[in-house]
Design a protein around this motif. Sequence first.
Motif, PDB file in Angstrom:
ATOM      1  N   ASP A   9       0.744  -1.306  -0.061  1.00  0.00           N
ATOM      2  CA  ASP A   9      -0.293  -0.088  -0.225  1.00  0.00           C
ATOM      3  C   ASP A   9       0.859   1.206  -0.188  1.00  0.00           C
ATOM      4  O   ASP A   9       1.611   1.346   0.698  1.00  0.00           O
ATOM      5  N   ARG A  10       0.693   2.195  -1.284  1.00  0.00           N
ATOM      6  CA  ARG A  10       1.205   3.189  -1.329  1.00  0.00           C
ATOM      7  C   ARG A  10       1.325   4.469  -0.448  1.00  0.00           C
ATOM      8  O   ARG A  10       2.513   4.838  -0.028  1.00  0.00           O
ATOM      9  N   ASP A  11       0.409   4.467   0.321  1.00  0.00           N
ATOM     10  CA  ASP A  11       0.519   5.310   1.433  1.00  0.00           C
ATOM     11  C   ASP A  11       0.487   4.321   3.076  1.00  0.00           C
ATOM     12  O   ASP A  11       0.262   5.371   4.165  1.00  0.00           O
ATOM     13  N   GLY A  12       0.945   3.293   3.121  1.00  0.00           N
ATOM     14  CA  GLY A  12       1.476   2.940   4.159  1.00  0.00           C
ATOM     15  C   GLY A  12       2.747   3.255   4.747  1.00  0.00           C
ATOM     16  O   GLY A  12       3.672   3.619   4.156  1.00  0.00           O
ATOM     17  N   SER A  13       3.216   2.102   5.427  1.00  0.00           N
ATOM     18  CA  SER A  13       4.174   2.204   5.417  1.00  0.00           C
ATOM     19  C   SER A  13       4.951   0.891   6.418  1.00  0.00           C
ATOM     20  O   SER A  13       5.973   1.299   6.228  1.00  0.00           O
ATOM     21  N   VAL A  17       6.488  -0.949  -0.209  1.00  0.00           N
ATOM     22  CA  VAL A  17       5.231   0.796  -0.257  1.00  0.00           C
ATOM     23  C   VAL A  17       6.094   1.624  -1.675  1.00  0.00           C
ATOM     24  O   VAL A  17       5.088   1.941  -2.181  1.00  0.00           O
ATOM     25  N   ASP A  18       7.879   1.277  -2.357  1.00  0.00           N
ATOM     26  CA  ASP A  18       7.599   1.295  -3.223  1.00  0.00           C
ATOM     27  C   ASP A  18       8.085   0.447  -5.064  1.00  0.00           C
ATOM     28  O   ASP A  18       8.387   0.614  -5.609  1.00  0.00           O
ATOM     29  N   ASN A  68      -3.610  -0.603  -3.426  1.00  0.00           N
ATOM     30  CA  ASN A  68      -2.818   0.510  -3.529  1.00  0.00           C
ATOM     31  C   ASN A  68      -1.529   0.648  -3.574  1.00  0.00           C
ATOM     32  O   ASN A  68      -0.846   0.871  -2.664  1.00  0.00           O
ATOM     33  N   TYR A  88      -9.381   2.103 -10.539  1.00  0.00           N
ATOM     34  CA  TYR A  88      -8.703   3.254  -9.700  1.00  0.00           C
ATOM     35  C   TYR A  88      -8.533   5.192 -10.361  1.00  0.00           C
ATOM     36  O   TYR A  88      -8.219   5.553  -9.312  1.00  0.00           O
ATOM     37  N   THR A  92      -4.566   6.922 -12.000  1.00  0.00           N
ATOM     38  CA  THR A  92      -3.834   5.886 -11.764  1.00  0.00           C
ATOM     39  C   THR A  92      -3.201   5.581 -12.577  1.00  0.00           C
ATOM     40  O   THR A  92      -1.389   5.208 -12.710  1.00  0.00           O
ATOM     41  N   ARG A  95       0.826   5.941 -12.839  1.00  0.00           N
ATOM     42  CA  ARG A  95       1.322   5.090 -12.855  1.00  0.00           C
ATOM     43  C   ARG A  95       1.782   3.555 -12.577  1.00  0.00           C
ATOM     44  O   ARG A  95       2.569   2.759 -12.191  1.00  0.00           O
TER      45      ARG A  95
END
Length: 159
Positions: A9-13, A17-18, A68, A88, A92, A95
């Motif tokens: 999840d790109r909004d997560g940690s 994430v990348d 995501n 999406y 999107t 990306r």
Amino acid sequence: MANISLEMDRDGSGVMVDEFAFIDAKHNRCRGFKTLTLWTYHQVLRKLVSSAIMEVDEENTKNCYKFNPFGFIVGDNHANWCSIRDIYGVHTLERAVSCEFHYKQSVQRNSRKVSEKSNEFICLANALLHAETINQFNAACEQMETFFKINNIKELHKW
């Protein structure tokens, strides 16, 4: 597999994430079905891993689970691009990138449709692939469109 997808999840940690999600379909695994697989590079394991697999009768927007990732890598199947856009949102697609292997495979397959001009078509398609700036890419697009118009190649214009 679910944990891998959640880590993306790109909004997560999460640690992934990348990472890009690579979507591909295998057409010869199960008769009458396509096997959709979601792959990603796992930084800790240092290898490609599968995070989702499913059998479908066709590639379409109904086959996507909404998550995501940082980005998408897709083959040349138009349904993949449409699915990303429809699920999406059009933003999107910025990306999403095309798989170089499948792009080159598509170029070779479609070059047969313009047999007498196949070398020129391949050269123009490679210019699209290797463009390093948006200006180079736009110029290559214009050259490809001109090539289609001059040679009256309607079946490849959508390509």
